[in-house]
Enzyme design. Structure first.
Site, PDB file in Angstrom:
ATOM      1  N   HIS A  54      41.965  19.217  -5.112  1.00 53.03           N
ATOM      2  CA  HIS A  54      41.286  19.813  -3.965  1.00 53.03           C
ATOM      3  C   HIS A  54      39.901  20.268  -4.417  1.00 53.03           C
ATOM      4  O   HIS A  54      39.686  20.589  -5.592  1.00 53.03           O
ATOM      5  CB  HIS A  54      42.063  21.016  -3.449  1.00 53.03           C
ATOM      6  CG  HIS A  54      43.352  20.666  -2.782  1.00 53.03           C
ATOM      7  ND1 HIS A  54      43.953  21.496  -1.878  1.00 53.03           N
ATOM      8  CD2 HIS A  54      44.158  19.579  -2.883  1.00 53.03           C
ATOM      9  CE1 HIS A  54      45.068  20.951  -1.446  1.00 53.03           C
ATOM     10  NE2 HIS A  54      45.225  19.784  -2.056  1.00 53.03           N
ATOM     11  N   GLU A  56      38.285  23.006  -4.143  1.00 51.13           N
ATOM     12  CA  GLU A  56      38.256  24.327  -4.780  1.00 51.13           C
ATOM     13  C   GLU A  56      38.703  24.257  -6.233  1.00 51.13           C
ATOM     14  O   GLU A  56      38.065  24.808  -7.136  1.00 51.13           O
ATOM     15  CB  GLU A  56      39.166  25.322  -4.043  1.00 51.13           C
ATOM     16  CG  GLU A  56      38.842  25.518  -2.590  1.00 51.13           C
ATOM     17  CD  GLU A  56      39.684  24.637  -1.675  1.00 51.13           C
ATOM     18  OE1 GLU A  56      39.737  23.403  -1.887  1.00 51.13           O
ATOM     19  OE2 GLU A  56      40.274  25.187  -0.734  1.00 51.13           O
ATOM     20  N   CYS A  84      44.352  26.429   0.918  1.00 52.22           N
ATOM     21  CA  CYS A  84      45.808  26.356   0.975  1.00 52.22           C
ATOM     22  C   CYS A  84      46.388  27.333  -0.056  1.00 52.22           C
ATOM     23  O   CYS A  84      45.645  27.978  -0.801  1.00 52.22           O
ATOM     24  CB  CYS A  84      46.268  24.928   0.678  1.00 52.22           C
ATOM     25  SG  CYS A  84      45.986  24.408  -1.031  1.00 52.22           S
ATOM     26  N   CYS A  87      45.253  26.588  -3.665  1.00 50.22           N
ATOM     27  CA  CYS A  87      43.856  26.907  -3.940  1.00 50.22           C
ATOM     28  C   CYS A  87      43.600  28.404  -3.982  1.00 50.22           C
ATOM     29  O   CYS A  87      42.884  28.879  -4.860  1.00 50.22           O
ATOM     30  CB  CYS A  87      42.957  26.210  -2.927  1.00 50.22           C
ATOM     31  SG  CYS A  87      42.945  24.413  -3.172  1.00 50.22           S
TER      32      CYS A  87
END
Length: 155
Positions: A54, A56, A84, A87
């Protein structure tokens, strides 16, 4: 919200556009300390076939490697979509004190939409969370991407 937050969120949106051009879900992240960009990234899940890639997490890894420390204190992470659970967990573990995000994620958001991990008082690190910065632009990027994806799948 201030002009600085808007400027860095625009950089995150640029990263999201790069993701979209690579057929990645258009999410971008920028990690900043003392008005210096430490790292910026976008999603790489499809490219790397890595469920943890992801925007992040990639930005956090890059900043930790460059700074020589996993502790990313005195930083702000800008991301185009509400993080999420994975993250926000990485944000908390990296000791990032401030998170600014664009659009809410009603399916997987863990900063107030589905879960609210930063509000958990038993955690040993607190994150200031500011949502809705350039929310419309972030939402439009995502909606356009998924609309185009649906049309591509049908053809």
């Amino acid at each position: 919200m201030n002009d600085r937050d808007i400027g860095y969120m625009q950089l995150a949106l640029e990263q999201a556009r790069k993701a979209s051009a690579k057929d990645e879900v258009p999410i971008g992240a920028v990690l900043v300390r003392d008005d210096q960009v430490l790292a910026q990234s976008h999603n790489f899940r499809e490219t790397w076939q890595d469920p943890t890639a992801h925007a992040e997490v990639v930005a956090i890894r890059e900043a930790a490697a460059q700074s020589g420390s996993w502790r990313l204190t005195d930083t702000t992470l800008y991301v185009t979509l509400e993080p999420c659970a994975m993250c926000i967990g990485a944000i908390i573990l990296a000791r990032i004190p401030r998170l600014v995000f664009g659009a809410l994620d009603s399916k997987a958001g863990a900063c107030g939409s589905v879960l609210n991990v930063p509000a958990e008082r038993r955690l040993n690190h607190r994150v200031e969370v500011i949502g809705g910065i350039l929310e419309q632009e972030s939402q439009e990027l995502l909606q356009t991407f998924f609309k185009n994806l649906r049309f591509t799948i049908r053809d």
